[in-house]
Design a protein around this motif. Sequence first.
Motif, PDB file in Angstrom:
ATOM      1  N   LYS A   1      29.747  34.974  42.801  1.00 23.29           N
ATOM      2  CA  LYS A   1      29.879  36.106  43.716  1.00 23.29           C
ATOM      3  C   LYS A   1      31.333  36.510  43.919  1.00 23.29           C
ATOM      4  O   LYS A   1      31.680  37.696  43.861  1.00 23.29           O
ATOM      5  CB  LYS A   1      29.243  35.748  45.058  1.00 23.29           C
ATOM      6  N   ASN A   2      32.206  35.529  44.174  1.00 29.31           N
ATOM      7  CA  ASN A   2      33.594  35.839  44.520  1.00 29.31           C
ATOM      8  C   ASN A   2      34.529  35.868  43.313  1.00 29.31           C
ATOM      9  O   ASN A   2      35.491  36.637  43.306  1.00 29.31           O
ATOM     10  CB  ASN A   2      34.113  34.816  45.537  1.00 29.31           C
ATOM     11  N   LEU A   3      34.256  35.032  42.314  1.00 28.08           N
ATOM     12  CA  LEU A   3      35.126  34.980  41.136  1.00 28.08           C
ATOM     13  C   LEU A   3      34.468  35.581  39.894  1.00 28.08           C
ATOM     14  O   LEU A   3      35.042  35.541  38.810  1.00 28.08           O
ATOM     15  CB  LEU A   3      35.547  33.524  40.856  1.00 28.08           C
ATOM     16  N   HIS A   4      33.240  36.091  40.050  1.00 31.80           N
ATOM     17  CA  HIS A   4      32.541  36.851  38.999  1.00 31.80           C
ATOM     18  C   HIS A   4      32.399  36.062  37.695  1.00 31.80           C
ATOM     19  O   HIS A   4      32.503  36.616  36.604  1.00 31.80           O
ATOM     20  CB  HIS A   4      33.276  38.165  38.724  1.00 31.80           C
TER      21      HIS A   4
ATOM     22  N   HIS B   1      39.011  28.057  43.392  1.00 23.84           N
ATOM     23  CA  HIS B   1      38.101  27.797  44.509  1.00 23.84           C
ATOM     24  C   HIS B   1      38.647  26.679  45.385  1.00 23.84           C
ATOM     25  O   HIS B   1      38.593  26.754  46.631  1.00 23.84           O
ATOM     26  CB  HIS B   1      36.719  27.429  43.959  1.00 23.84           C
ATOM     27  N   ALA B   2      39.194  25.639  44.769  1.00 26.38           N
ATOM     28  CA  ALA B   2      39.743  24.504  45.529  1.00 26.38           C
ATOM     29  C   ALA B   2      40.953  24.922  46.358  1.00 26.38           C
ATOM     30  O   ALA B   2      41.154  24.430  47.477  1.00 26.38           O
ATOM     31  CB  ALA B   2      40.123  23.369  44.580  1.00 26.38           C
TER      32      ALA B   2
ATOM     33  N   ILE C   1      35.647  32.898  51.575  1.00 29.93           N
ATOM     34  CA  ILE C   1      36.541  33.114  50.451  1.00 29.93           C
ATOM     35  C   ILE C   1      36.738  34.600  50.170  1.00 29.93           C
ATOM     36  O   ILE C   1      37.848  35.043  49.857  1.00 29.93           O
ATOM     37  CB  ILE C   1      36.007  32.372  49.206  1.00 29.93           C
ATOM     38  N   ALA C   2      35.682  35.393  50.302  1.00 31.25           N
ATOM     39  CA  ALA C   2      35.820  36.836  50.073  1.00 31.25           C
ATOM     40  C   ALA C   2      36.819  37.447  51.044  1.00 31.25           C
ATOM     41  O   ALA C   2      37.642  38.290  50.659  1.00 31.25           O
ATOM     42  CB  ALA C   2      34.460  37.512  50.199  1.00 31.25           C
TER      43      ALA C   2
END
Length: 377
Positions: free
Chosen positions: A310-313, A336-337, A356-357
Motif C-alpha cells: 500500500k505505502n511502498l507499492h 519500512h524499518a 507510515i502514509a
Amino acid sequence: MAWVADFADSVPDFRRTNKGNLRHKLSDIIVLIILGRLSKCVGRTEIIEFGRHNLLRFRSMGMLRNGVPSEATLYRIDQGIDELCLAEKMSEFISIIQKEFNPQNESDIISIDGKAERGTVQENGRNPDIVSAYSNKTGMTLATEACLEKSNEIKAGPLLLDKLDIAGDVITADAMSMQKDIIDKIREKGADFVIELKANQRSLRYGIEDRIRQHTPLQQYTEGPELSHGRIETRTYRVYDGLELIADKEKWGGDLTVVEVESETIKKSTGVHTTENRLYLSSLKPDARRIGSIIRQHWMIESMHWSLDKNLHQDGIKRKTAKAARNLDTLQRIVHAIFLIWKGRRKKRADKSKGIAELMRSISVSFTALMRFLSQK
C-alpha cells in the motif's frame, strides 16, 4: 542519517572496483534509493528525478560527486547486488536496532509468513516468494529467505530459523509451517510455537476433529464482541490436552496443546451471520487467554506485508528477475524499518500513533524535512 550511510557502506560492491571508470559509489546509489523511497518515489525514473532535484544537497554531504546515476545504472545495481549478502546486511542492521529497543532481550513473538513478489513473473509463470521472520515487539523484519514459489516455503522455513536466535521466543506461523522438520528446529533452538493446523496434515487434523467433541476443554476464553472493518466479531478460544487428541504422538513429540478458535461474525451492513472454526497446535502450556492473544498477533506480519504494497507499492513495481525482486524487497523492508525506528524513538503518543502514509507525506515535502526526520533521536 549516519546509520543509513553505515548500512549502505556495509554492502560489498559487486563491480570491478580496480578496473574501468566507476562514476558512482555503490553506497551513494543505495542511499539515493532509500531516501527516494522514503520520499514517496516509486520507480527508477522518480528516484532519478528526486536525486537531480536535490543534487546540491547530496553534494554538500559528499555524495553523488559525478551527478545522479542513469536509469541503466540503477537497473544494473538491482541486478548486480548479491541478494543474499544484501539480505544478510539488512538482518545485521535490524539486530542493532533490536538491541536498542529491547536491551533486556525480553522474549518476543516472531511471526513467519511468505509474501509473493507479484511484480515479478518467472519463466514458469509463478511469482517468487519471500519468507520472512517478523518481530511483533519492534514491528521489523528480522530475516528473509527466498523461494521460487509458494510451495517451497516448507524448505525455506528451517533455513530461515537457522538465521535467528529464538531461544525463549514464541514462533507463530500458518499451516504451511506445520511440518515435522520445522517443529523440530523450533524446539532444537529453545523456542515455543503456535501453528495453524489445516488439511495439509490430513490425518492429524481429521483425527483431532473426530476426537475433540468427545473431550471437555481444559480452559475457555471468549473475546468480544468487537466492531472492526464493518463486522461484529466474537472469538472463543478453547484449549485441550494434545495427548488426548493426537494419535501419532511419537511423530510430533512432547506435550502439545490443541487450540480451537471459533469466530462468530455478523456483517453490520447486511446482518449476515457466519461461523468459522480453526485449529492450532502449540507447545505452550494450556492458557486460553495468552494463546488467544498470540494467535491474534500473527496478523501483524500480514499488516506489514500490506504496508509494503500500500505505502511502498511493492506489487506494482516490475522486476525481471527473482534476484532483482529480492533486492527490491530487502531495501523496502529497510525503508519500512526506518519509519518504525523513528516512531520507536519518539516520546509523544501522537508521534507514535502516526501511520507510515502520514509520515511519508510530511517528509516528502522537502529535503530539509527528510533530513530532519532522519536526524531526530
